[in-house]
Design an enzyme around this catalytic site. Structure first.
Site, PDB file in Angstrom:
ATOM      1  N   PHE A 111      38.713  90.039  43.350  1.00 35.84           N
ATOM      2  CA  PHE A 111      38.858  90.445  44.752  1.00 35.84           C
ATOM      3  C   PHE A 111      38.856  91.958  44.915  1.00 35.84           C
ATOM      4  O   PHE A 111      38.570  92.475  46.002  1.00 35.84           O
ATOM      5  CB  PHE A 111      40.133  89.834  45.357  1.00 35.84           C
ATOM      6  CG  PHE A 111      41.390  90.633  45.146  1.00 35.84           C
ATOM      7  CD1 PHE A 111      41.814  91.555  46.087  1.00 35.84           C
ATOM      8  CD2 PHE A 111      42.169  90.452  44.010  1.00 35.84           C
ATOM      9  CE1 PHE A 111      42.980  92.285  45.907  1.00 35.84           C
ATOM     10  CE2 PHE A 111      43.335  91.168  43.821  1.00 35.84           C
ATOM     11  CZ  PHE A 111      43.737  92.089  44.765  1.00 35.84           C
ATOM     12  N   LYS A 112      39.164  92.694  43.847  1.00 31.19           N
ATOM     13  CA  LYS A 112      39.202  94.157  43.954  1.00 31.19           C
ATOM     14  C   LYS A 112      37.848  94.733  44.364  1.00 31.19           C
ATOM     15  O   LYS A 112      37.775  95.828  44.925  1.00 31.19           O
ATOM     16  CB  LYS A 112      39.652  94.767  42.632  1.00 31.19           C
ATOM     17  CG  LYS A 112      40.994  94.252  42.103  1.00 31.19           C
ATOM     18  CD  LYS A 112      42.152  94.647  42.975  1.00 31.19           C
ATOM     19  CE  LYS A 112      43.468  94.079  42.478  1.00 31.19           C
ATOM     20  NZ  LYS A 112      44.001  94.678  41.274  1.00 31.19           N
TER      21      LYS A 112
END
Length: 473
Positions: A111-112
């Site tokens: 998700f980063k």
């Protein structure tokens, strides 16, 4: 739109300034002077936008010192072909009222990438306009490092110095980071845990003379630009899940989000969206065995643990006992009073604890925040249960989110669990739960065989200063 420090020791600045700075000069965290408010009609008008167009609208409420056409171009570049899904963020149902928000379609399968790909376009844009350079200093517990390095590798005028804890990341996470050979990427392996690495970042950012001389900045979740970019997918997911709701009911239709949490940045992005006006009913914070945040939200007492007391778990990206972004939430709890926040942090620094128990009832009543803890056994059983029911394989951090979400599910209300990474990054625990490891795509499997390039270092701020001084751009 102007930005200040939670502790009051920073002159109001614009978004471009704080995008480069990261940590405020007084040691506090950068926050907007006022969180922008969005009317229900405006949110509804965003329903048919692409992800890049929605990002332009949400981020544009904060980044007001950039021409809108330039921002739109940055967002198109950030959320383009490097994401595998056409929609960028698809939703994957796992039962009748629960869905995963699939945030791992980017280049590092985590998700980063959602925020880092935006910063990978935004920071070079600002640096070029100003004729400046930037040396990014960060710490990672697993996914931030690779996302940052893939976003900024070989970008002009930018160096990346990423600290990671020795032996505390999965084999795949290490391979993603340490096999990069770009001249501007430096992987520094610290003999300690994530909190030790994060403290080194804070120590050097607090040395204002060194910071200025070496053009230091950060893209850890203490960078407000990341949190704002992450708030976009809360709007996106809400708009997707409410599509079948009658239009006249949507403004009051609450949706809950469960968020695996370590450094508190991802869930604070949801709090930002909620403060802006998105109808979020509950934000469910999920921790692993390093459950300092769960203890805080249940009791109101915050007591970070030492490195020696931070456990190595099977959801390693959450092996954090001192959540850097919690300060922003406490700033909201204290009425955005900078003096009260500064006093609170002096108390925390002096005693190692912070007692906000008198405010604890407000955490849920006013801010919609609840919490829970997940264990290794929970992760294994949840990975197995989700696969058996939905034929979906999830990673251990997402399993923490699903586990804790189950305790807060409300009848007839959607629960959206933020996926944190692809399960391929954590094959060992998936194999324990399901009897097989998710198959890596060939380009990722090859990373495991490549030579790794690292610099070993103790928890030594002076040694880190010397290395950066020799290698900065």
């Amino acid at each position: 739109m102007q930005y200040v420090s939670t502790r009051g020791g920073m002159e109001p600045s614009n978004f471009s300034d704080v995008l480069l700075e990261g940590l405020a000069p007084d040691g506090g965290l950068v926050v907007p002077e006022a969180i922008p408010s969005v009317e229900p009609e405006t949110i509804e008008s965003w329903r048919d936008l692409s992800y890049a167009e929605l990002a332009t609208e949400v981020i544009g409420l904060y980044w007001t010192d950039i021409p809108r056409d330039d921002l739109a171009e940055l967002c198109r570049a950030a959320y383009g072909e490097q994401f595998k899904a056409d929609m960028v963020v698809p939703l994957t149902p796992i039962d009748q009222m629960t869905a995963l928000v699939d945030l791992s379609q980017g280049p590092t399968l985590a998700f980063k990438d959602m925020a880092m790909q935006f910063l990978g376009e935004a920071l070079p844009y600002v640096l070029k306009k100003r004729g400046e350079t930037l040396n990014i200093l960060g710490a990672t517990s697993g996914d931030t490092g690779s996302a940052a390095e893939y976003a900024f590798r070989s970008k002009p005028n930018i160096g990346v110095f990423m600290l990671s804890p020795k032996g505390r990341m999965s084999r795949f996470q290490r391979a993603q980071m340490y096999t990069l050979t770009d001249d501007n990427v430096h992987n520094i392996v610290v003999e300690g845990v994530f909190d030790d690495a994060q403290q080194l970042v804070k120590d050097l950012n607090g040395d204002l003379e060194f910071k200025a001389a070496n053009s230091l900045g950060t893209v850890n979740s203490i960078n407000l630009g990341r949190l704002i970019a992450q708030s976009v997918y809360y709007f996106w997911a809400w708009l997707r899940v409410t599509t079948g709701i009658p239009a006249e009911q949507r403004a009051d239709f609450g949706v809950s989000f469960a968020v695996p949490s370590g450094n508190f940045g991802n869930i604070f992005s949801g709090q930002l969206a909620r403060q802006m006006g998105l109808p979020i009913d509950t934000l469910v914070l999920a921790t692993n065995e390093n459950n300092v945040l769960d203890e805080f939200f249940r009791s109101g007492e915050y007591e970070p643990r030492s490195a020696d007391n931070t456990l190595a778990t099977s959801s390693p990206s959450m092996d954090i006992s001192k959540a850097s972004n919690l300060e922003r939430f406490i700033y909201l709890v204290l009425g955005q009073d900078q003096t009260k926040l500064a006093d609170a942090w002096q108390q925390l620094d002096a005693t190692g604890t912070l007692d906000l128990s008198e405010h604890q009832p407000r955490f849920q009543q006013e801010f919609g925040m609840v919490s829970g803890t997940s264990t290794h056994e929970d992760r294994v059983s949840t990975i197995r249960a989700v696969y058996e029911k939905a034929q979906v394989v999830i990673d251990p951090h997402t399993a923490d989110g699903v586990t804790v979400a189950r305790g807060f599910q409300k009848p007839e209300q959607p629960m959206l669990v933020l996926e944190t990474a692809k399960p391929e990054k954590f094959g060992d625990i998936v194999n324990e739960a399901l009897g097989f490891e998710p198959e890596l795509l060939p380009e990722f499997a090859r990373l495991l065989e490549l030579e790794q390039h690292t610099i070993d270092m103790g928890v030594d701020a002076e040694a880190l200063r010397e290395y950066i001084a020799l290698h900065h751009v």
